[in-house]
Structure formats: structure tokens, C-alpha cells
Write an enzyme that holds these catalytic residues in place. Structure first.
Site, PDB file in Angstrom:
ATOM      1  CE  LYS A   9      -0.626   1.577   3.549  1.00  0.00           C
ATOM      2  NZ  LYS A   9      -0.766   2.630   4.803  1.00  0.00           N
ATOM      3  N   PRO A  93       9.670  -4.935   3.126  1.00  0.00           N
ATOM      4  CG  PRO A  93      11.282  -3.315   2.733  1.00  0.00           C
ATOM      5  CD  PRO A  93      10.047  -3.815   2.245  1.00  0.00           C
ATOM      6  CB  ALA A  95       8.438  -1.378  11.100  1.00  0.00           C
ATOM      7  N   GLY A  97       5.858   1.221   6.424  1.00  0.00           N
ATOM      8  CA  GLY A  97       4.662   2.177   5.792  1.00  0.00           C
ATOM      9  C   GLY A  97       4.238   1.700   4.507  1.00  0.00           C
ATOM     10  CG  LEU A  98       5.975  -0.128   1.703  1.00  0.00           C
ATOM     11  CD1 LEU A  98       6.965  -1.032   1.137  1.00  0.00           C
ATOM     12  CD2 LEU A  98       5.254   1.061   0.800  1.00  0.00           C
ATOM     13  N   GLY A  99       1.827  -0.957   4.837  1.00  0.00           N
ATOM     14  CA  GLY A  99       1.045  -1.897   5.004  1.00  0.00           C
ATOM     15  C   GLY A  99       1.123  -3.386   4.833  1.00  0.00           C
ATOM     16  N   GLY A 100       2.373  -3.832   4.962  1.00  0.00           N
ATOM     17  CA  GLY A 100       2.430  -5.098   4.907  1.00  0.00           C
ATOM     18  C   GLY A 100       1.801  -6.121   5.497  1.00  0.00           C
ATOM     19  N   GLY A 101       1.546  -5.898   7.050  1.00  0.00           N
ATOM     20  CA  GLY A 101       0.956  -6.915   7.784  1.00  0.00           C
ATOM     21  C   GLY A 101      -0.401  -6.855   7.739  1.00  0.00           C
ATOM     22  CB  SER A 102      -3.086  -4.005   7.183  1.00  0.00           C
ATOM     23  OG  SER A 102      -2.825  -3.553   8.355  1.00  0.00           O
ATOM     24  CG  ASP A 135      -3.042   0.996   7.526  1.00  0.00           C
ATOM     25  OD1 ASP A 135      -4.021   1.932   7.421  1.00  0.00           O
ATOM     26  OD2 ASP A 135      -2.023   0.912   7.387  1.00  0.00           O
TER      27      ASP A 135
END
Length: 285
Positions: A9, A93, A95, A97-102, A135
Site C-alpha cells: 500500500k 520490509p 515496519a 509504511g507499506l501496510g505489509g502486515g495488514s 489499515d
């Protein structure tokens, strides 16, 4: 086995208001999703989460993982026992800022509905995602949208595809610390910019509109990780860059380019300038 992309994201802009009575920050953001991301797979087998990929070492496979939180919430909402093996290939990566976990959680919700509850409505699936984080809903549907409220109120928006380069200098930004730093700086401005993006159909028009916006968390993130300012300066120094900005709460930055060839050229240039960084050309759509 079935699998699904969990796309990155990108916040093209992020306007953040002062914290309200609940100590939450009302915001407005224009979000788009890349054609790259993590990969989530679901298969028959023992219920557990396994990890691989270039950033797997920085991620927990324990109960605090958002994928497992999504599984627990899905099982409770659907009234089913989720007996499936889960695998995450962590390409983004942590943490960053790309919303990876969400995005990972959203991908597994789609896979679980397909596998064990095909009659579950979009509204019910969205309600599960909303309980996972701010998110959650936007990263479930992966659609270009204005995000408002605390990020949960989404208004779809038609956008042209945008050639893009993402770069993360392999540092992590704590979202909580960035917001705390934002509050400490006390630079609260108006957040509504939707009128700037009325029926934009070209990249040039999008760039012109974005130049009227900002990422309010950038100064606080730079205080936490000064290298972000260096990355932005590098991007802005390249002829292929039409606009460069930080995404979300950092530390990933992005540059928008006129066409895919320009994005590829910029990607190679940034990799040469920042050999230790994660750099990817992609398309936002």
C-alpha cells in the site's frame, strides 16, 4: 495449495489532524496499491504459520502476527475450525509504511473465505478486517481510495496507473513513535484535499494535484530516521522523478515516473546509489 498476493500500500498523500478526545488522529489519505507485495498461501495440514522470503527474519510467527490474528477473528466470526497450514513469503520490509502486515491479513481472509466459508458476505469479511487495525479494510480490498476517519472510511476513486519506484533504506519506523513525534511538533493543518483529485485521468494531472498535498508524518519520521531525508534528496535529484514522498509513517519512500521505462531506469540508478537499500520498480493501480 492456494495463494494470494498481499500488495504493498502506498499513501500518495497523508494529512493528519490533531488527536481528538479519544487520542486518535483523524486523517485523510489517497491510497493506491502496487503490483508487488508479500505472498500468502493456504494449504491442508497442521495449523501453523511458516515464513520465508528476504524479510522473514524480521517477523514473528507467534500469536502477535496479524495473519494469525486474522485467522482467529475469522474462525470466531464464521463459527468454524480453521485447520489449515499457512505460509508467508515476506517480500516487503517490516515496519516500512507499506501496510505489509495488514495486507497479509487481508490476503489470508480472502483465502479462508474461499476455502471454508464461501457464502460469507463482503460486509462480514470487511468487519473482520476492520477489527485487525486501521489499515485492515483498505488492505483487504486493495482499491485506490480516499481513506478518512481513522483510515476506516473509504471512498473509491478512479486513478490512472502510476509507474513508481519504492525505496526503503532498511531502517524501521515505529508508527507509535512517529505519531508521538508528530504531536510534539504540533504542526496541525487542514486535512481535506479531495477536491484536487476530481476526475484525474493523466499522470501529469495527478502530479499537479499531489503537489498541493503532503505527508504530515514526514518531519517526525525524519527526526526518528534522518536517512529518510537523504533518500528523498536522492530521488529528487534524478531526472526520472516527477514527485518523491514518504509513504505512511515511513521509512519507505516513493517516486512517481512518467512511464515504466523511466521507473526501471530510476530503480537501477537508486540501487547503484543505495546498494544496501531495498529498491523496487512497480506500478500503482
Amino acid at each position: 495449495m492456494t495463494s494470494r498476493l498481499a500488495p504493498a500500500k502506498v499513501n500518495l498523500y497523508l494529512h493528519v489532524a490533531a488527536p481528538d478526545a479519544r487520542r486518535y488522529h483523524p486523517l485523510q489519505s489517497l491510497v493506491m496499491f502496487a503490483d508487488i507485495g508479500d505472498e500468502v498461501a493456504l494449504s491442508a495440514g497442521e495449523s501453523r504459520l511458516t515464513l520465508d522470503g528476504p524479510f522473514a527474519a524480521g517477523l514473528s510467527s507467534g500469536d502477535d502476527n496479524l495473519i494469525l490474528k486474522a485467522v482467529r477473528r475469522f474462525a470466531a466470526a464464521a463459527g468454524v475450525n480453521v485447520d489449515r497450514a499457512l505460509h508467508l513469503t515476506k517480500n516487503l520490509p517490516v515496519a516500512s509504511g507499506l501496510g505489509g502486515g495488514s495486507a497479509d491479513a487481508g490476503a489470508v481472509l480472502h483465502l479462508l473465505r474461499q476455502a471454508v466459508a464461501p457464502d460469507m458476505s463482503d460486509a462480514d469479511l470487511g468487519a473482520i478486517a476492520a477489527g485487525i487495525g486501521a489499515d485492515g479494510v483498505m488492505c483487504l480490498w486493495n482499491r485506490s481510495a480516499f481513506a478518512e476517519g481513522y483510515g476506516e472510511i473509504l471512498t473509491p476513486v478512479a486513478m490512472p496507473e502510476l509507474p513508481c519506484v519504492l525505496i526503503n533504506p532498511r531502517v524501521e519506523c515505529s508508527t507509535a513513535a512517529v505519531y508521538s513525534g508528530f504531536d510534539h511538533l504540533g504542526r496541525f493543518e487542514g486535512i481535506d484535499a479531495k477536491a484536487e483529485f476530481d476526475r484525474l485521468s493523466t499522470i501529469d494531472a495527478v502530479i499537479a494535484a499531489l503537489k498541493c498535498t503532503r505527508n504530515d508524518l514526514e518531519p517526525a519520521a525524519i527526526r526518528q530516521q534522518p536517512v529518510i531525508a537523504d533518500v528523498l534528496a536522492s530521488l529528487n535529484g534524478q531526472p526520472q522523478t516527477l514527485l518523491a514522498r514518504m509513504s505512511g509513517s515511513g521509512a519507505t519512500c516513493f517516486a512517481l515516473c512518467a512511464n515504466p521505462d523511466a521507473a526501471e531506469t530510476l530503480s537501477h540508478r537508486m540501487q547503484a546509489l543505495w546498494p544496501a537499500a531495498w529498491v523496487q520498480a512497480c506500478t500503482l493501480g
